[in-house]
Design an enzyme around this catalytic site. Structure first.
Site, PDB file in Angstrom:
ATOM      1  N   LYS A 270      43.931  75.273 -13.292  1.00 53.66           N
ATOM      2  CA  LYS A 270      42.594  74.669 -13.279  1.00 53.66           C
ATOM      3  C   LYS A 270      42.643  73.141 -13.334  1.00 53.66           C
ATOM      4  O   LYS A 270      41.647  72.478 -13.037  1.00 53.66           O
ATOM      5  CB  LYS A 270      41.797  75.124 -14.506  1.00 53.66           C
TER       6      LYS A 270
ATOM      7  N   GLU B 112      36.033  82.899 -28.270  1.00 51.68           N
ATOM      8  CA  GLU B 112      35.823  81.457 -28.083  1.00 51.68           C
ATOM      9  C   GLU B 112      34.314  81.187 -28.134  1.00 51.68           C
ATOM     10  O   GLU B 112      33.675  80.878 -27.129  1.00 51.68           O
ATOM     11  CB  GLU B 112      36.439  81.016 -26.749  1.00 51.68           C
TER      12      GLU B 112
ATOM     13  N   ASP C 163      45.693  73.457 -23.964  1.00 55.08           N
ATOM     14  CA  ASP C 163      44.601  74.129 -23.259  1.00 55.08           C
ATOM     15  C   ASP C 163      44.274  73.385 -21.959  1.00 55.08           C
ATOM     16  O   ASP C 163      45.173  73.045 -21.217  1.00 55.08           O
ATOM     17  CB  ASP C 163      43.375  74.274 -24.166  1.00 55.08           C
ATOM     18  N   ASN C 164      43.022  73.101 -21.691  1.00 51.85           N
ATOM     19  CA  ASN C 164      42.627  72.588 -20.375  1.00 51.85           C
ATOM     20  C   ASN C 164      42.808  71.069 -20.260  1.00 51.85           C
ATOM     21  O   ASN C 164      42.779  70.355 -21.254  1.00 51.85           O
ATOM     22  CB  ASN C 164      41.176  72.938 -20.113  1.00 51.85           C
TER      23      ASN C 164
HETATM   24 ZN    ZN Z   1      42.751  78.681 -22.746  1.00 49.83          ZN
END
Ligand code: ZN
Length: 436
Positions: free
Chosen positions: A83, A232, A330-331
């Site tokens: 991503k 989440e 993470d992102n």
């Molecule tokens: Zn994640």
């Protein structure tokens, strides 16, 4: 400084500061922050000894690092490099979790061909490598038909980066995707063929237990480890972490299980929390918190009022029970998190502030090193020890307050005994992928 590190042969880095939690073999006197002065001998790319600092004649030729901190190269166990960096063409319209999910889904369907995914992945890996990361696990969106595009890209990327970054991947899909049993069985087979990890996103659906059983049975069938995104959300009714622990116990699962996020746990009543943590500990789950992404998405308010909680899960309580805990990136620059560069020093710095990894620091540094390495089954990663490869980062900071107050952009990353070129990729490289 870089020029002081020889390109080959044997040399001694003298008068360096090492942390007790990351140097298991070091017999030395550690201070209250867990540091001791030490000398590291490097020979032919490996660490041949780590010893308490001595001012002896034998060390006269040592490179004197004047008390600078050296940490082992980082292990980043939860990322999304498929991503990464799509923000310029697909921003999050309102900074919410749903905004992120919808924006990313649209971008994936429209733009994620093999070249697009590969170029953004490679960009991310170059950043991570320059910052000092040695191993990284990414999730791969595996909603049809993306799994057929992204898994071959991952396999090629893992080969390309072998020896620099140990790359792992876990599939990512909403738990409801498991209802299509035939398709999910094919996916599990594909993941196994790539020596990947089986992963799903869990949230409260009526048939959650049945779907989790299917996930566990596929993992057992193929001998796969598991990696979940769980809860989440700030919804106190979200208890999928507990459901995962229960499923692990009743399925007698023996592989490694990593669970990410678990945000809602921090919002639940104490008695419920204790019950869940008992089960998580008993089931042998490891938990990774993603402090930057959670800070960004959780408690985001439509009325532009101020967030009132930090979004992270109960790492201290978990650790007190012996549950292995990690933090990770993470992102990066996508609708789930507008910022980030896969710099695990930044993650540790932010975790220290958001999660209070200080006073005392204790063995929290393991959360970006030894602990994720164990979860990822990477022997010898995330620690400094004689016999291991000479993969470490030399910082300017000589104490936690010095280390965590500046970005340390001039850190030196040593791999196999040599200082690497630390060139971060230029954002402009991705410009042509960002146009319509
Ligand atoms: Zn994640």
């Amino acid at each position: 400084m870089t020029s002081q590190i020889p390109d080959s042969g044997q040399f001694v880095l003298g008068n360096v500061r090492l942390h007790r939690s990351l140097t298991p073999g070091l017999a030395a006197t550690f201070d209250a922050d867990g540091f001791a002065l030490a000398d590291i001998t490097v020979a032919n790319g490996n660490i041949s000894s780590v010893a308490a600092h001595k001012k002896s004649k034998a060390l006269a030729d040592a490179i004197d690092l004047a008390g600078r901190i050296i940490l082992p190269c980082f292990v980043d166990c939860h990322t999304h490099i498929d991503k990464g960096h799509i923000w310029p063409r697909k921003p999050n319209p309102d900074g919410t979790f749903m905004g992120a999910l919808n924006a990313t889904g649209a971008d994936r369907a429209a733009r994620w061909n093999a070249e697009d995914v590969a170029r953004r992945m490679d960009f991310s890996l170059r950043s991570a490598y320059a910052h000092g990361t040695k191993a990284l696990r990414t999730h791969l969106d595996s909603v049809p038909p993306q799994e057929e595009i992204s898994w071959p890209v991952f396999e090629a990327m893992r080969e390309k980066w072998r020896g620099r970054i140990e790359l792992q991947a876990a599939c990512l899909l909403g738990i409801e995707g498991v209802r299509d049993k035939e398709w999910f069985e094919r996916l599990a087979k594909r993941v196994a063929a790539a020596k990947g990890v089986l992963g799903v996103v869990t949230y409260m659906v009526p048939d959650l237990e049945e779907l989790l059983d299917k996930v566990f049975s596929e993992a057992i069938k193929h001998g796969l480890d598991l990696d979940f995104h769980a809860d989440e959300t700030d919804d106190v009714a979200a208890i999928s972490l507990k459901k995962i622990a229960e499923a692990a116990l009743w399925n007698g699962f023996e592989g490694n299980i990593l669970v990410g996020h678990c945000c809602s746990l921090a919002r639940q009543p104490d008695l419920d929390v204790l019950d869940t943590l008992d089960k998580v500990a008993k089931a042998g789950l490891a938990v990774v918190s993603l402090p930057m992404c959670n800070l960004y998405l959780q408690d985001r308010r439509a009325d532009q009022t101020t967030p009132r909680w930090r979004g992270v899960t109960l790492l201290h309580e978990m650790k007190a029970r012996g549950i292995p805990v990690a933090v990770a990136s993470d992102n990066t620059r996508d609708p789930f998190y507008a910022y980030g560069d896969l710099d695990m020093l930044e993650v540790y710095r932010m975790a220290t502030r958001i999660l209070h990894f200080d006073h005392p620091v204790g063995d929290w540094p393991q959360a970006v090193a030894t602990t994720p390495a164990k979860v990822m089954r990477l022997d010898g990663f995330g620690m400094l020890a004689a016999g291991g490869s000479a993969d470490f980062i030399i910082f300017k900071g000589r104490s936690w307050t010095e280390l965590l107050s500046r970005p340390e952009s001039d850190r030196i990353v040593v791999r196999d005994g040599k200082a690497i070129e630390r060139q971060l990729p230029d954002y402009a490289e991705l410009d042509e992928l960002m146009v319509d």
